[in-house]
Motif scaffolding. Structure first.
Motif: not given
Length: 409
Positions: A106-112
């Motif tokens: 279900p994750v649509t965007a990831v950043s760090a």
């Protein structure tokens, strides 16, 4: 040999009752509408107002709800943060934790981002006493989408930020460093970070959901490793996921980003705005159902009334058709078709009228216009159903009339 006389039976020998083709039935249904244009228009107006009401009472609240959803979504209803718990000795997130989080369905965007622990100054002549209190963060090009941030002037970190010492300032950092904006075509301002000059290429708008970004200077991930002795471990993960699965993502996130030590990963809880958004949606749905039912009922009563009066006025026509050989089924089909056609015409007109009214009101309120397709389909389908039900009794009543009874009036 006796000669027998055969009496006429009223129809040719060897033939059955005449069957009407669908186009013939449609033509008969249109006959009453064409010959009584004013009354047909008034009847269609009744059903069109009912369907228009259906479109309006669903479209306007839907537009308002979408506007509310957009405002609530801006409060982070689909966002989560993951970071290591504060403890001694400190525990770090794995360098590949962002890529691991991206594998959650279900994750649509990831950043760090990662704290480089470097110090930033306006120039190389300032010392520790001129400390700005700002944080230098290593960031990735996809950060803006994950935190709903926007560039106020200039641009964000792109591919060039991994090769050259480029920086983007948060709103507070820009004010403290004396760089309010980046003007295209003008010499780019420079700042001093960790004994290296960095060129400022952009300034961000304020980010209410992540105030720590406002007080930060963002530099490229690989540049930070090359020039600022950054070890590659993220400090904070920013995630966006489908709202309906946000709780499930929160449960599996610690074990996903740090399988060896999931207990030391802290994950923020979903925004309270998500609860408000779901409550608003259920309230609007109940309102839609009630108002739509009233609108269709009003339109159906108008069509039924018109068809009953039509049968009373057209008794001679019915008697003449029966005398010429039309059977009861054909009379029923004629009046039932006329009733359905009246409702369909009214439904189409009402759909157009309701859509225009909804779009006009939404534009006046500065809302995104929404015409629910389900409402349009329900309106047209409801018009056909209401027309059939409204015309059923008049059609049966017309079919029960005998030729003698109909022509005697």
């Amino acid at each position: 040999m006796t000669n027998r006389t055969t009496r006429p039976t009223g129809r040719l020998a060897g033939t059955g009752p005449v069957r009407l083709a669908p186009l013939d039935v449609l033509s008969l249904g249109l006959l009453g509408i064409r010959t009584r244009t004013a009354r047909a228009a008034l009847s269609a107006l009744g059903i069109s107002l009912g369907i228009a009401t259906l479109i309006v009472v669903t479209g306007i609240p839907a537009s308002s709800q979408k506007h509310l959803d957009e405002r609530l979504s801006a409060l982070g209803t689909d966002m989560l943060q993951a970071k290591p718990a504060r403890q001694e000795p400190p525990v770090l997130l794995p360098p590949e934790s962002a890529d691991m989080a991206r594998r959650i369905g279900p994750v649509t965007a990831v950043s760090a981002v990662a704290n480089t622990h470097a110090e930033v100054f306006r120039n190389d002549r300032l010392g520790i006493s001129d400390y700005t209190g700002l944080t230098v963060l290593a960031g990735k090009p996809d950060l803006l989408g994950a935190i709903n941030a926007e560039v106020g002037s200039g641009r964000f970190l792109g591919a060039g930020a991994e090769k050259f010492p480029l920086a983007v300032l948060g709103a507070v950092a820009a004010s403290r460093l004396g760089v309010p904006d980046v003007t295209p075509g003008a010499p780019a301002p420079q700042i001093f970070i960790g004994h290296h000059w960095f060129t400022v290429v952009g300034v961000l708008h304020k980010t209410p959901l992540n105030p720590e970004i406002d007080r930060s200077v963002l530099v490229g991930w690989d540049t930070a490793r090359r020039l600022l002795a950054f070890d590659g471990h993220p400090t904070v993960l920013y995630l966006k996921a489908r709202e309906s699965r946000i709780e499930a993502v929160r449960e599996v996130l610690p074990a996903t980003v740090n399988p060896e030590l999931p207990g030391v990963v802290q994950v923020s809880r979903p925004s309270d705005a998500l609860t408000a958004k779901r409550a608003a949606a259920s309230t609007f749905s109940a309102l839609f159902l009630g108002l739509a039912g009233v609108a269709l009922l009003v339109g159906g009563v108008g069509v039924a009334n018109t068809m009953v009066v039509s049968v009373l006025e057209r008794r001679r026509e019915i008697g003449l058709r029966r005398a010429l050989g039309a059977h009861r089924g054909q009379i029923r089909a004629q009046f039932l078709t006329e009733s359905v056609l009246l409702s369909v015409l009214g439904g189409l007109a009402g759909t157009v009228l309701g859509s225009l009214a909804t779009m006009a009101y939404a534009a006046h309120q500065d809302w995104p216009p929404v015409i629910p397709l389900a409402s349009v389909a329900a309106g047209l389908g409801g018009a056909i159903l209401v027309g059939a039900l409204a015309g059923l009794y008049p059609a049966l009543r017309a079919a029960r009339l005998t030729p003698t009874e109909a022509l005697a009036t």
